[in-house]
Write an enzyme that holds these catalytic residues in place. Structure first.
Site, PDB file in Angstrom:
ATOM      1  N   GLY B  29       0.796  -1.225   0.000  1.00  0.00           N
ATOM      2  CA  GLY B  29       0.000   0.000   0.000  1.00  0.00           C
ATOM      3  C   GLY B  29       0.827   1.274   0.000  1.00  0.00           C
ATOM      4  O   GLY B  29       0.287   2.362  -0.198  1.00  0.00           O
ATOM      5  N   CYS B 237     -27.720  -9.766 -15.448  1.00  0.00           N
ATOM      6  CA  CYS B 237     -27.214  -9.505 -16.800  1.00  0.00           C
ATOM      7  C   CYS B 237     -28.254  -9.946 -17.832  1.00  0.00           C
ATOM      8  O   CYS B 237     -28.769 -11.062 -17.774  1.00  0.00           O
ATOM      9  CB  CYS B 237     -25.909 -10.253 -17.010  1.00  0.00           C
ATOM     10  SG  CYS B 237     -25.304 -10.186 -18.708  1.00  0.00           S
ATOM     11  N   CYS B 240     -26.496 -13.040 -19.866  1.00  0.00           N
ATOM     12  CA  CYS B 240     -26.098 -14.324 -19.284  1.00  0.00           C
ATOM     13  C   CYS B 240     -26.803 -14.591 -17.957  1.00  0.00           C
ATOM     14  O   CYS B 240     -26.518 -15.598 -17.313  1.00  0.00           O
ATOM     15  CB  CYS B 240     -24.590 -14.383 -19.099  1.00  0.00           C
ATOM     16  SG  CYS B 240     -23.995 -13.481 -17.644  1.00  0.00           S
ATOM     17  N   CYS B 262     -23.104  -7.681 -18.125  1.00  0.00           N
ATOM     18  CA  CYS B 262     -21.831  -7.794 -17.411  1.00  0.00           C
ATOM     19  C   CYS B 262     -20.817  -6.819 -18.003  1.00  0.00           C
ATOM     20  O   CYS B 262     -20.661  -6.751 -19.219  1.00  0.00           O
ATOM     21  CB  CYS B 262     -21.241  -9.196 -17.558  1.00  0.00           C
ATOM     22  SG  CYS B 262     -22.198 -10.504 -16.799  1.00  0.00           S
ATOM     23  N   CYS B 268     -18.877 -12.829 -19.146  1.00  0.00           N
ATOM     24  CA  CYS B 268     -20.232 -12.946 -19.704  1.00  0.00           C
ATOM     25  C   CYS B 268     -20.246 -13.983 -20.835  1.00  0.00           C
ATOM     26  O   CYS B 268     -21.090 -14.865 -20.893  1.00  0.00           O
ATOM     27  CB  CYS B 268     -20.683 -11.587 -20.223  1.00  0.00           C
ATOM     28  SG  CYS B 268     -22.448 -11.467 -20.555  1.00  0.00           S
TER      29      CYS B 268
HETATM   30 ZN   LIG Z   1     -23.390 -11.404 -18.396  1.00  0.00          ZN
END
Ligand SMILES: [Zn+2]
Lengths: 256, 289
Positions: B29, B237, B240, B262, B268
């Protein structure tokens, strides 16, 4: 009784030039010390050395810390000194914009010190910010406004709220009423006096304005060319100055 | 091809960048300064990420480049071509096939493994910048762990919007120490940063590299009464039917028809290949591909 602050032989040079030299004094809990002098007298240098903003060349600034008692803030580690700066100490700048975050709301400005010491409950932080805005007479419905939308006097009151929210034990003030209209100054002075009295604050106030210290300070330090030329109770110094420079300072304010 | 050293940068520069990367991994970090080189593309096109990728690539690597989750945007395509040309590495769009993934604004949906490196393009590495413009002061704040200011930003968010509205570049604390800007990924992706792969962040214009080693604790900052939420658009989505992925809203016709799909196009696609069909999707047979 242990002093809250014990300043010993503090000196600061800018090259060959004296910033302040061999300054020593004590400040006791609940006491307000005024430091007066003309511009260039070393009063601001002294204040910045006391508050850890400037590193003095010699001398000690002992502060009565909660955990270890009297401790030299000049030689303590920087993290420790910065921690004091956001807990036990507060610093009110002459220009509010030096002491505020102009891009952050009034509530965020007051809440910052709480968050800096670990507050993580939004509702609590906001409630405390609202309470402090009320104490400095800023209306609750201004909490989400930025300081840029505030008058000069309001900005200065906001700066004071932002500083006092964490319950500091020592407040440094640099010309807190400087640059404000006379009527605004009077109201601000009254407010500072009440806060100091109600909270039992200890404070060190630097100013060229003797009316300010007349109202606020218990004791006075008069500075000239980096040296302390006179110290004493405020009334004593103002009504019966011993040093010729103090006499000049007092008489010049009387002429105004 | 012989005009360039492997992966464009000379070996000395790559060694310098690798040292910065190793330092970054050793101090999770922490922003490590590095001497950013001019790259044959403008700042804002991921020059920081490109330099980090160049320093990581070996001839055996397979590279994937994504921009907002997609492999086919101009930015992603040009960076992929750049490394095809200068390093002759294999490229892929499949997350599972890639050994190095350079990304802008997303973490792939498919969990990454220990053999992968994820390289982020970073525009502004300093999470405290917008409230404290002084670099000397922000450096000190990091050094002394003075992080109250980052909560001031979240406080302002709640005061203005009634909730933490920061949707991208949501600040995190890494391994209980450094507060870090995760680059403008959606906050939905924040929990994924606790992962098996190495994560490297490169900021070209700002000349900073930082890193998160595998299995490092990454905590999104919040308030007790406003806890962090990895939010995304509601729903599934349209192609999908996934209801667990980050969705982009896309315009599908001239009449303003819209659907949510997506943002991770490879993910996807894999789901549709596997037979998942969304409300507006069409079944995808082997012949359709
Ligand atoms: Zn998707």
């Amino acid at each position: 009784m242990t002093p809250l602050l014990d300043v010993q032989n503090l000196s600061k040079y800018y090259g060959q030039r004296i910033g302040c030299k061999d300054v020593s004094f004590d400040l006791y809990p609940g006491e307000v010390m005024g430091i007066v002098g003309e511009s260039g007298s070393g009063k601001s240098t002294l204040l910045n050395c006391l508050a850890g903003h400037l590193e003095p060349d010699s001398g000690a600034v002992l502060f009565d810390t909660k955990t270890d008692g009297l401790k030299d803030t000049v030689t303590m580690s920087e993290p420790e000194r910065r921690m004091l700066g956001r807990t036990d100490w507060a610093f009110v700048h002459q220009h509010a914009r030096d002491g505020l975050r102009m891009g952050v709301s009034a509530g965020g400005n007051v809440g910052e010190r709480l968050m800096a010491v670990g507050a993580r409950h939004y509702g609590d932080i906001r409630a405390q910010a609202a309470d402090w805005l009320g104490r400095v007479e800023i209306r609750a419905d201004r909490i989400d406004d930025r300081p840029t939308a505030f008058s000069g006097g309001m900005q200065q009151r906001l700066q004071i709220a932002r500083n006092l929210v964490t319950g500091p034990r020592l407040v440094f003030m640099d010309e807190p009423t400087g640059g404000l209209d006379v009527s605004v100054q009077a109201r601000l002075l009254d407010m500072i006096r009440e806060l100091v009295r109600d909270l039992g604050l200890s404070a060190i106030i630097v100013t060229h304005d003797l009316a300010v210290v007349r109202l606020l300070a218990d004791r006075l330090i008069v500075m000239k060319d980096g040296h302390v030329v006179e110290t004493g109770l405020t009334d004593q110094v103002l009504d019966d100055p011993q040093h010729s420079y103090s006499q000049l300072l007092v008489s010049s304010v009387l002429q105004v | 091809m012989s005009d360039y050293n492997f992966a464009y940068l000379d070996e000395q520069t790559k060694r310098m960048i690798r040292r910065a990367i190793l330092k970054g991994l050793a101090i999770p970090g922490y922003q490590v300064p590095f001497a950013s080189r001019e790259m044959p593309m403008p700042y804002g096109w991921g020059t920081g990420g490109v330099q980090v990728t160049a320093a990581c690539l070996t001839p055996d690597d397979t590279l994937k480049v994504i921009d907002q989750g997609a492999d086919d945007t101009t930015n992603a395509v040009s960076i992929r071509r750049f490394f095809e040309k200068t390093a002759a590495v294999g490229v892929t769009q499949a997350t599972t096939q890639a050994s190095v993934i350079q990304t802008r604004h997303r973490i792939p949906e498919e969990p990454l493994n220990e053999d992968q490196i994820l390289v982020y393009q970073v525009p502004i590495p300093e999470p405290l910048r917008f409230l404290e413009p002084r670099e000397t002061e922000t450096r000190k704040m990091h050094a002394l762990e003075e992080y109250g200011l980052i909560h001031v930003k979240l406080f302002e968010d709640i005061s203005q919007h009634g909730q933490i509205a920061t949707a991208y570049a949501y600040p995190v604390k890494v391994e209980g120490r450094y507060v870090m800007d995760p680059s403008p990924i959606p906050r939905f992706d924040n929990p994924k940063m606790e992962m098996a792969a190495i994560q490297l962040f490169g900021a070209g214009r700002e000349q900073r590299i930082y890193a998160i080693p595998p299995y490092t604790q990454v905590v999104s900052l919040d308030f007790d009464d406003y806890p962090f939420e990895a939010s995304k658009a509601e729903g599934a989505c349209a192609l999908c039917a996934a209801d667990h992925t980050y969705l982009d809203e896309v315009i599908v016709d001239d009449d303003g028809g819209r659907m949510f799909v997506c943002s991770d196009t490879d993910y996807c696609e894999s789901r549709r290949q596997a037979g998942h069909v969304g409300a507006q999707g069409t079944p995808m047979g082997k012949d359709a591909a």
